[in-house]
Design a protein around this motif. Structure first.
Motif, PDB file in Angstrom:
ATOM      1  N   ALA A  95       0.814  -1.219   0.000  1.00 35.02           N
ATOM      2  CA  ALA A  95       0.000   0.000   0.000  1.00 35.02           C
ATOM      3  C   ALA A  95       0.844   1.264   0.000  1.00 35.02           C
ATOM      4  N   ARG A  96       2.125   1.141   0.209  1.00 36.84           N
ATOM      5  CA  ARG A  96       2.986   2.338   0.197  1.00 36.84           C
ATOM      6  C   ARG A  96       2.853   3.116  -1.108  1.00 36.84           C
ATOM      7  N   ALA A  97       2.569   2.396  -2.191  1.00 32.33           N
ATOM      8  CA  ALA A  97       2.409   3.063  -3.492  1.00 32.33           C
ATOM      9  C   ALA A  97       1.110   3.854  -3.563  1.00 32.33           C
ATOM     10  N   PHE A  98       0.186   3.599  -2.625  1.00 33.99           N
ATOM     11  CA  PHE A  98      -1.134   4.221  -2.677  1.00 33.99           C
ATOM     12  C   PHE A  98      -1.364   5.219  -1.547  1.00 33.99           C
ATOM     13  N   MET A  99      -0.316   5.811  -1.021  1.00 31.99           N
ATOM     14  CA  MET A  99      -0.470   6.793   0.054  1.00 31.99           C
ATOM     15  C   MET A  99      -0.933   8.107  -0.540  1.00 31.99           C
ATOM     16  N   CYS A 100      -2.154   8.092  -1.038  1.00 25.35           N
ATOM     17  CA  CYS A 100      -2.721   9.267  -1.692  1.00 25.35           C
ATOM     18  C   CYS A 100      -4.070   9.555  -1.044  1.00 25.35           C
ATOM     19  N   ALA A 102      -6.877   8.566  -2.022  1.00 22.05           N
ATOM     20  CA  ALA A 102      -7.828   7.477  -2.235  1.00 22.05           C
ATOM     21  C   ALA A 102      -7.950   6.586  -0.997  1.00 22.05           C
ATOM     22  N   TYR A 103      -9.092   5.924  -0.917  1.00 19.37           N
ATOM     23  CA  TYR A 103      -9.282   4.903   0.109  1.00 19.37           C
ATOM     24  C   TYR A 103      -8.671   3.600  -0.379  1.00 19.37           C
ATOM     25  N   TYR A 104      -8.354   2.751   0.562  1.00 22.70           N
ATOM     26  CA  TYR A 104      -7.823   1.419   0.301  1.00 22.70           C
ATOM     27  C   TYR A 104      -8.900   0.472   0.818  1.00 22.70           C
ATOM     28  N   LEU A 105      -9.641  -0.150  -0.086  1.00 24.44           N
ATOM     29  CA  LEU A 105     -10.800  -0.963   0.270  1.00 24.44           C
ATOM     30  C   LEU A 105     -10.441  -2.438   0.218  1.00 24.44           C
ATOM     31  N   ILE A 106     -10.822  -3.167   1.263  1.00 20.80           N
ATOM     32  CA  ILE A 106     -10.621  -4.613   1.308  1.00 20.80           C
ATOM     33  C   ILE A 106     -11.986  -5.262   1.514  1.00 20.80           C
ATOM     34  N   PRO A 124      -1.162  10.887   7.350  1.00 19.02           N
ATOM     35  CA  PRO A 124       0.219  11.380   7.276  1.00 19.02           C
ATOM     36  C   PRO A 124       0.734  11.940   8.596  1.00 19.02           C
ATOM     37  N   ASP A 125      -0.164  12.440   9.452  1.00 25.02           N
ATOM     38  CA  ASP A 125       0.277  12.980  10.738  1.00 25.02           C
ATOM     39  C   ASP A 125       0.740  11.865  11.669  1.00 25.02           C
ATOM     40  N   ARG A 126       0.000  10.780  11.680  1.00 24.99           N
ATOM     41  CA  ARG A 126       0.336   9.653  12.568  1.00 24.99           C
ATOM     42  C   ARG A 126       1.230   8.621  11.885  1.00 24.99           C
ATOM     43  N   LYS A 127       1.428   8.771  10.555  1.00 24.89           N
ATOM     44  CA  LYS A 127       2.282   7.867   9.780  1.00 24.89           C
ATOM     45  C   LYS A 127       1.834   6.408   9.889  1.00 24.89           C
ATOM     46  N   LEU A 128       0.510   6.213   9.724  1.00 26.97           N
ATOM     47  CA  LEU A 128      -0.022   4.855   9.747  1.00 26.97           C
ATOM     48  C   LEU A 128      -1.328   4.781   8.965  1.00 26.97           C
ATOM     49  N   TRP A 129      -1.726   3.549   8.648  1.00 27.52           N
ATOM     50  CA  TRP A 129      -3.002   3.306   7.987  1.00 27.52           C
ATOM     51  C   TRP A 129      -4.067   3.178   9.053  1.00 27.52           C
ATOM     52  N   GLY A 130      -5.112   3.980   8.954  1.00 25.49           N
ATOM     53  CA  GLY A 130      -6.213   3.913   9.908  1.00 25.49           C
ATOM     54  C   GLY A 130      -7.482   3.428   9.226  1.00 25.49           C
TER      55      GLY A 130
END
Length: 156
Positions: A95-100, A102-106, A124-130
Motif C-alpha cells: 500500500a505504500r504506493a497508494f499513500m494518496c 484514495a481509500y484502500y478498500l478490502i 500522514p500525521d500519525r504515519k499509519l493506515w487507519g
C-alpha cells in the motif's frame, strides 16, 4: 467512505468470481455529478492466493484517465477470499504506493454467504493506515431492503 450499492455489488461479484485468487482494481468517481466506474484489474502477483499486484497496463490507464479527465481514484480495492478484511503485513508493504487521497478498500469472503468490507486511509500525521470504516453483510440479504448507498460505518 460511502460506497454505492452498485459499486459494492460489482466488487463482491468480482471477488467471488476470482476466488481463491485475490481480486483487485479501482473505483473511480467523477465530480461534480458523483458518477462512478468500477475498473477491475488483473492480479499479476506471483502468489495471487495471498497477495495482489495490479497489472501495469490497467494502473497506467487509470492514472492517465485521472490526469486527463474529471475522474479521480476513489478507492483501490482488493479481496481476501478466505480471511478477514484487515490489512495484512503484505498489504501494508504494498500500500505504500497508494499513500494518496484514495481509500484502500478490502472486501473479505470468510464464509460462503457472508462478506465484510473495510476502508483504510493513510494518516500522514500519525504515519499509519487507519480504518476509515467497515460494513458487513450476507449474500442472502435482499438489496431492496438496503439504502441506495452503503456507508462504511466510521470508527472512532
Amino acid at each position: 467512505m460511502i460506497l454505492t450499492r452498485d459499486e459494492l455489488d460489482q466488487v463482491l461479484a468480482e471477488a467471488r468470481a476470482e476466488a481463491p485468487r485475490e481480486a483487485c482494481g479501482f473505483l473511480l468517481r467523477h465530480d461534480p455529478d458523483g458518477e462512478s466506474r468500477h475498473i477491475p484489474a488483473t492480479n499479476v502477483h506471483r502468489q495471487p492466493e495471498r497477495c495482489f499486484a495490479i497489472d501495469p497496463p490497467t494502473m497506467l490507464r487509470v492514472l492517465k484517465e485521472e490526469c486527463m479527465t474529471g475522474w479521480s481514484i476513489h478507492a483501490i480495492y482488493h479481496s481476501h477470499p478466505a480471511s478477514i478484511a484487515r490489512m495484512s503485513p503484505e498489504d501494508r508493504r504494498g500500500a505504500r504506493a497508494f499513500m494518496c487521497a484514495a481509500y484502500y478498500l478490502i472486501v473479505a469472503l470468510p464464509a460462503s454467504d457472508f462478506w465484510e468490507a473495510t476502508a483504510w486511509r493513510w494518516d500522514p500525521d500519525r504515519k499509519l493506515w487507519g480504518m476509515a470504516g467497515c460494513a458487513i453483510g450476507t449474500f442472502r440479504a435482499k438489496w431492496m431492503d438496503q439504502p441506495a448507498s452503503l456507508p462504511l460505518v466510521a470508527l472512532p
